[in-house]
Design a protein around this motif. Structure first.
Motif, PDB file in Angstrom:
ATOM      1  N   SER A   3       0.826  -1.212   0.000  1.00  0.00           N
ATOM      2  CA  SER A   3       0.000   0.000   0.000  1.00  0.00           C
ATOM      3  C   SER A   3       0.852   1.249   0.000  1.00  0.00           C
ATOM      4  N   SER A   4       2.061   1.168   0.607  1.00  0.00           N
ATOM      5  CA  SER A   4       2.926   2.353   0.602  1.00  0.00           C
ATOM      6  C   SER A   4       3.377   2.689  -0.803  1.00  0.00           C
ATOM      7  N   SER A   5       3.568   1.666  -1.660  1.00  0.00           N
ATOM      8  CA  SER A   5       3.950   1.927  -3.046  1.00  0.00           C
ATOM      9  C   SER A   5       2.844   2.651  -3.786  1.00  0.00           C
ATOM     10  N   LEU A   6       1.591   2.192  -3.544  1.00  0.00           N
ATOM     11  CA  LEU A   6       0.470   2.851  -4.202  1.00  0.00           C
ATOM     12  C   LEU A   6       0.352   4.288  -3.763  1.00  0.00           C
ATOM     13  N   ARG A   7       0.582   4.563  -2.469  1.00  0.00           N
ATOM     14  CA  ARG A   7       0.501   5.940  -1.998  1.00  0.00           C
ATOM     15  C   ARG A   7       1.599   6.791  -2.621  1.00  0.00           C
ATOM     16  N   THR A   8       2.773   6.170  -2.868  1.00  0.00           N
ATOM     17  CA  THR A   8       3.864   6.919  -3.466  1.00  0.00           C
ATOM     18  C   THR A   8       3.512   7.355  -4.874  1.00  0.00           C
ATOM     19  N   LEU A   9       2.812   6.453  -5.610  1.00  0.00           N
ATOM     20  CA  LEU A   9       2.454   6.770  -6.984  1.00  0.00           C
ATOM     21  C   LEU A   9       1.238   7.660  -7.081  1.00  0.00           C
ATOM     22  N   GLY A 199       9.937  12.258 -10.567  1.00  0.00           N
ATOM     23  CA  GLY A 199      10.280  12.202  -9.154  1.00  0.00           C
ATOM     24  C   GLY A 199       9.663  11.016  -8.450  1.00  0.00           C
ATOM     25  N   ARG A 200       8.449  10.641  -8.839  1.00  0.00           N
ATOM     26  CA  ARG A 200       7.802   9.478  -8.226  1.00  0.00           C
ATOM     27  C   ARG A 200       8.515   8.190  -8.627  1.00  0.00           C
ATOM     28  N   GLU A 201       9.031   8.153  -9.858  1.00  0.00           N
ATOM     29  CA  GLU A 201       9.816   6.992 -10.265  1.00  0.00           C
ATOM     30  C   GLU A 201      11.083   6.885  -9.426  1.00  0.00           C
ATOM     31  N   TRP A 202      11.771   8.010  -9.208  1.00  0.00           N
ATOM     32  CA  TRP A 202      12.983   7.995  -8.386  1.00  0.00           C
ATOM     33  C   TRP A 202      12.657   7.507  -6.975  1.00  0.00           C
ATOM     34  N   ALA A 203      11.583   8.043  -6.408  1.00  0.00           N
ATOM     35  CA  ALA A 203      11.222   7.681  -5.038  1.00  0.00           C
ATOM     36  C   ALA A 203      10.827   6.213  -4.933  1.00  0.00           C
TER      37      ALA A 203
END
Length: 357
Positions: A3-9, A199-203
Motif C-alpha cells: 500500500s505504501s507503493s500505491l501511496r507513493t504513486l 520524481g515518483r519513479e525515483w522515489a
C-alpha cells in the motif's frame, strides 16, 4: 504491491490556490523578502557570504535530489564542481570566452560525466556506489592538478568579473542578484521534477525497487537521468562559483568539500530542497559565528582552538546522520502535548519532497 507503493504513486492532494490562507501566503512572502534584504544590512561582506551560501545551495539541492530522492549516495560533488570551475578557467584564460559559454560547456561535461558514472556503477548501490563516485573524485583531482600545473604553473586560473547580457557582475549586490536567480531556477526545476512522474519513479525505485520493476519502470533510465541531471547542475554551479571566487585552483576541490556538501544534505533532510538551502547557509556562516563567539569569550581561535570549525562540521554531520534533527523535532512535539503530534501516518517520500518547495 504494498500500500505504501500505491501511496507513493498516487497524486498528492493539495489545497486549491483559492483555499490557501492569505495570511499564510503573506507571511511566507514577507519572510522571503526579509531573507533577500538581510544581506544588505551587513554590507559587502554580508552580500559575499550570501552569494557564497546561495551557490552552495544550488549544488546542495542537486545532491539532495540524487542522494535523498533517488537514494544514490555520492562523494563526487567536488569533482563535478571542479569540472565546472575549470571549464570557466580554461575558456576564459585560454580562449577568451565568457561566462555563458562556460556554463554551457560545464553543463555538457557534467551531464556526460554523471551519465558515465551511472553506467559504470549500474550494478552497485549504497556504500559501493559512494566508493565509485570517490574514484571519480580521485581521477578529476589528478587531471585538475595536471592542468593547473601545466597551464598556470600552480598559480590558478585568474578570472575577471563576468558580463551577462551586457551587465558586468562586478559588485557584491549583483552577485547576490545572480545567485538569487540561480536558486529560483534550480528550486523550481527540481520541485517540478519531484512532483511529477519522474520524481515518483525515483522515489519508488529507492523505496520499492521490486514494485517499480513490476510497473515497468526502468532502473537504468532512472539512474542515468538523475545522475546526469544533478551532475550537470552541480557543474554549472561550479562554473559560476569559479567566476565569483576569481581564482580556480585544483586545491580548492578536495574530498573535504564533498564531505561538506554531504553535511549540508544530511542536515537539511534527504530530498528536502528548502532544507538544503537553509543548511547551506548554516554551514557557510558557521566559521564566522564561531569566531564571533570566541571573540566575545576573549579566546584567540588561531592559537588555542585552531580547526574548531572543522570539528564542529564533523559533529554536525554525525548529528544529522544519526537523525538528530528529527529526534529533536519529535521531542519538542511531545513536550507540547498530544495535540501537537500529527494523528495521521508520516508522509511518503513523494509527499515530503513535494511539500518542501
Amino acid at each position: 504491491m504494498s500500500s505504501s507503493s500505491l501511496r507513493t504513486l498516487a497524486p498528492v492532494s493539495r489545497p486549491a490556490a483559492g483555499q490557501r490562507s492569505p495570511l499564510r501566503l503573506a507571511a511566507w512572502t514577507s519572510l522571503v523578502l526579509l531573507a533577500l534584504a538581510a544581506p544588505f544590512g551587513f554590507g559587502g561582506y554580508g552580500l559575499y557570504v550570501a552569494a557564497s551560501g546561495g551557490l552552495m545551495a544550488v549544488g546542495a539541492m542537486a545532491l539532495t535530489v540524487l542522494s535523498g530522492s533517488a537514494g544514490l549516495p555520492s562523494l563526487g560533488t567536488a569533482a563535478f564542481l571542479a569540472i565546472g570551475a575549470f571549464s570557466s578557467g580554461i575558456l576564459a584564460t585560454q580562449m577568451g570566452l565568457g561566462i555563458l559559454p562556460a556554463i554551457g560547456v560545464a553543463i555538457v561535461l557534467g551531464f556526460a560525466s554523471g551519465a558515465g558514472v551511472a553506467l559504470l556503477t549500474l550494478r552497485v548501490s549504497g556504500l559501493y556506489l559512494a566508493v565509485g563516485t570517490l574514484a571519480l573524485q580521485h581521477v578529476v583531482s589528478i587531471v585538475a592538478t595536471d592542468l593547473d600545473l601545466k597551464l598556470t604553473y600552480a598559480s590558478g586560473f585568474m578570472l575577471d568579473s563576468p558580463h551577462l547580457f551586457g551587465i558586468a557582475i562586478d559588485s557584491p549586490w549583483r552577485w547576490w542578484a545572480l545567485t538569487v536567480a540561480l536558486i529560483a531556477v534550480v528550486l523550481m526545476l527540481f520541485a517540478w521534477l519531484q512532483r511529477g512522474h519522474v520524481g515518483r519513479e525515483w522515489a519508488l525505485l529507492r523505496a520499492e525497487p521490486t514494485a517499480a520493476a513490476a510497473l515497468g519502470i526502468s532502473a537504468v533510465r532512472a539512474r542515468l537521468t538523475v545522475f546526469a541531471l544533478t551532475s550537470a547542475v552541480i557543474a554549472a554551479s561550479g562554473a559560476v562559483d569559479g567566476y565569483r571566487l576569481g581564482n580556480v585552483q585544483a586545491t580548492g576541490y578536495t574530498l573535504h568539500l564533498a564531505v561538506t556538501y554531504l553535511t549540508v544534505v544530511a542536515l537539511g533532510g534527504a530530498g528536502r530542497l528548502i532544507g538544503a538551502i537553509v543548511a547551506s547557509y548554516v554551514v557557510v556562516m558557521l566559521p564566522d559565528a564561531i569566531a564571533a563567539l570566541l571573540r566575545v569569550a576573549g579566546i584567540d581561535a588561531t592559537s588555542r582552538l585552531a580547526g574548531i570549525d572543522n570539528m564542529l562540521l564533523g559533529s554536525i554531520l554525525v548529528f544529522a546522520l544519526l537523525d538528530g534533527p528529527a529526534r529533536v523535532r519529535g521531542a519538542l512535539l511531545r513536550r507540547r502535548g498530544p495535540a501537537a503530534i500529527p494523528a495521521t501516518e508520516p508522509a511518503t517520500t513523494a509527499d515530503r519532497n513535494g511539500s518542501d518547495a
